[in-house]
Enzyme design. Structure first.
Site, PDB file in Angstrom:
ATOM      1  CD1 TRP A 312      38.679  22.080 -57.113  1.00  0.00           C
ATOM      2  CD2 TRP A 312      36.696  22.564 -58.023  1.00  0.00           C
ATOM      3  NE1 TRP A 312      38.853  23.192 -57.897  1.00  0.00           N
ATOM      4  CE2 TRP A 312      37.642  23.516 -58.482  1.00  0.00           C
ATOM      5  CE3 TRP A 312      35.381  22.675 -58.467  1.00  0.00           C
ATOM      6  CZ2 TRP A 312      37.307  24.544 -59.347  1.00  0.00           C
ATOM      7  CZ3 TRP A 312      35.045  23.709 -59.340  1.00  0.00           C
ATOM      8  CH2 TRP A 312      36.006  24.629 -59.770  1.00  0.00           C
ATOM      9  CD  GLU A 529      35.320  10.756 -59.583  1.00  0.00           C
ATOM     10  OE1 GLU A 529      36.210  10.089 -59.009  1.00  0.00           O
ATOM     11  OE2 GLU A 529      34.308  11.191 -58.997  1.00  0.00           O
TER      12      GLU A 529
END
Length: 546
Positions: A312, A529
């Site tokens: 990712w 995040e």
């Protein structure tokens, strides 16, 4: 309600919400705070109510931020009827949630009964200001009137100061002219944000908002970064996100780099000629960075050799600089052996997406959040220059990264606010244009209710984001505030996107309509995040320890 009375009630109700939150904290501590200390095992065992506490705190802080927004506007003589409606509806909705149930996800709710808070709820709802706002805040009539204002183009005031208002105007115009007209085609064709647009963004200062002018940046704070990210994401999440990697790398180097590392990297990052990518996440590791396995070791010639797998990694192929989190001390447990390497790399060449020796990558196909692309990377004796260790300090990677995560999460909250605005804009436009039964969709109460509440929640999320940015700009630690901003912003972006698809009906499910793209983009915001569950854990743990 008279303006002065309304503002007073909002302040009093925000204070009452904070008082209620103290009761929630006390009840939770009874379950997880054995011997005066919070037990990690107990916190995990009671995760539902712990995360419920985090959500309650986020809602209460959202009300505090909304009241502060109203006060600032009133002080500047800019608090009018539209703003009063936003304040009333926002307080009516969120106070009601505190007293009944808060959605932590689509099927998980935190209710006062979960912690035996009946008496605390009675105290909250009996507060005169709270009672008045619950009764008269979010009603069919106030929502109808606000929707009427919105249909007339009477949007709530967003004034900050002269400089930030100019920044907003500049980037809103850029997003409207250069991004929004093309974003959906770029998304459908799964294209990178064009190099020409990236160059224009660099010229505007997107990548150096917070970098010191000594290195070619604008030298502004996190609040300015939020305004820029919000407006670019209102055009398309990908363009709002391009600056995230530059923000992470720029702050890592500015705060921790050697003088030579600052001189080498920061000017190019600020100009947008050096595009960084954050190489932190690994397969099967996710947020558990203590379990990270990628290794970096010194070679005989002093260089670093990196081996391992990363997953990712956003914008990996076109990037020029990788900030790699790797284990440089295999014998140090957990976070202690982690370091950050500044690794130069080549852009695609001769048909190879990753032409550097020792580095391979494969693209991960995704629903949305396109324009930069996601990759799985494999390192096998990938070489990093001898002076590539960030700050020339080994074993400091986790500490360096945690400091930077605050800024990244605030900026992510701003991106979420931008996506929420985009969803509102597209939904509002469609509701006005689409005729059903002889009138526009916006004339129907269930549609106008959606639009009014989308607007109100977006303002609350924005003000919570700005509050976190101000906290960061003051030089204070703000992991809790950043987590709250991201937690609420992601929820509002997803809710708005979902409502926009609903307003579009069948057309919202069609790929040709922007609503489908906004829904796909919004979904990632509560995952990357730091997932929503991670944010809630951080918030709960931090508030219990304070």
């Amino acid at each position: 309600m008279h303006e002065g009375h309304l503002l007073n009630d909002a302040r009093a109700a925000a204070a009452a919400a904070q008082g209620y939150l103290a009761a929630v904290r006390s009840a939770l501590l009874d379950r997880v705070g054995g011997a005066g200390r919070v037990s990690a095992a107990a916190l995990n065992e009671h995760q539902h109510v712990a995360h419920g506490f985090a959500w309650a705190a986020t809602v209460a802080e959202g009300l505090t931020a909304l009241a502060a927004w109203a006060d600032r506007l009133a002080g500047a003589g800019r608090f009018g009827e539209t703003e009063a409606l936003v304040l009333r509806i926002g307080f009516g909705e969120y106070l009601s949630q505190l007293g009944s149930a808060i959605a932590m996800s689509q099927n998980e709710y935190f209710r006062p009964a979960d912690l035996g808070l009946a008496e605390a709820v009675r105290t909250l709802l009996a507060t005169p200001a709270v009672a008045a706002l619950v009764a008269g805040g979010s009603t069919p009539e106030t929502r109808r009137v606000l929707a009427g204002h919105l249909r007339e183009g009477r949007m709530p005031d967003e004034h900050l100061d002269e400089t930030l208002d100019m920044v907003r105007d500049q980037f809103r115009a850029f997003a409207r002219e250069r991004i929004a007209p093309n974003a959906h085609a770029w998304h459908l064709q799964d294209e990178l944000v064009p190099d020409a647009v990236v160059a224009e963004m660099g010229a505007l200062g997107v990548f150096g908002v917070c970098i010191d002018p000594e290195y070619g940046g604008l030298g502004l704070g996190k609040l300015a970064l939020c305004v820029v990210s919000e407006e670019l994401s209102r055009g398309w999440l990908a363009t709002g996100s391009l600056g995230t990697r530059s923000e992470i790398a720029g702050e890592l180097i500015a705060a921790n780099g050697t003088p030579e590392q600052k001189r080498r990297w920061l000017p190019g990052i600020a100009a947008g000629t050096i595009l960084p990518t954050a190489v932190f996440t690994e397969p099967d590791v996710g947020s558990d960075l203590a379990s990270l396995k990628t290794r970096a070791s010194r070679t005989g010639d002093g260089e670093w050799s990196v081996s391992g797998a990363k997953n990712w990694i956003t914008h990996a192929a076109r990037s020029d600089l990788m900030t790699i989190l790797a284990r440089t001390d295999k014998d140090a447990p957990g976070h202690a052996g982690l370091s950050i390497l500044l690794a130069a790399k080549q852009r695609p060449a001769d048909g190879a997406a990753f032409p550097d020796a020792g580095l391979e990558g494969s693209e991960i196909a995704v629903l949305g959040y396109r324009g930069m692309k996601e990759y799985a990377l494999s390192f096998e004796d990938f070489r990093v220059e001898a002076d590539g260790l960030l700050g020339a300090a080994e074993g400091q990677g986790f500490r360096q990264l945690m400091h930077t995560f605050e800024s990244a999460r605030i900026q992510t909250a701003a991106r979420a606010v931008g996506v929420a605005w985009n969803a509102f804009d597209v939904g509002m436009r469609y509701a006005e244009e689409r005729q059903q039964f002889g009138q526009p969709l916006a004339a129907f109460p269930r549609v106008s209710d959606k639009l009014a509440l989308m607007l109100v929640e977006t303002v609350i999320a924005r003000e919570l984001c700005y509050a976190a940015a101000r906290h960061k700009d003051s030089g204070k630690r703000c992991d809790i505030e950043a987590g709250m901003a991201k937690l609420l912003g992601a929820r509002v972006a997803w809710s708005n996107a979902d409502q926009t698809v609903q307003i579009h009906g069948g057309n919202g499910y069609a790929l040709e309509y922007e609503a489908s793209r906004i829904l796909c983009d919004a979904r990632i915001l509560s995952i990357f995040e730091g997932a929503a569950e991670i944010q809630a854990q951080v918030i709960a743990r931090g508030l219990l320890a304070s």
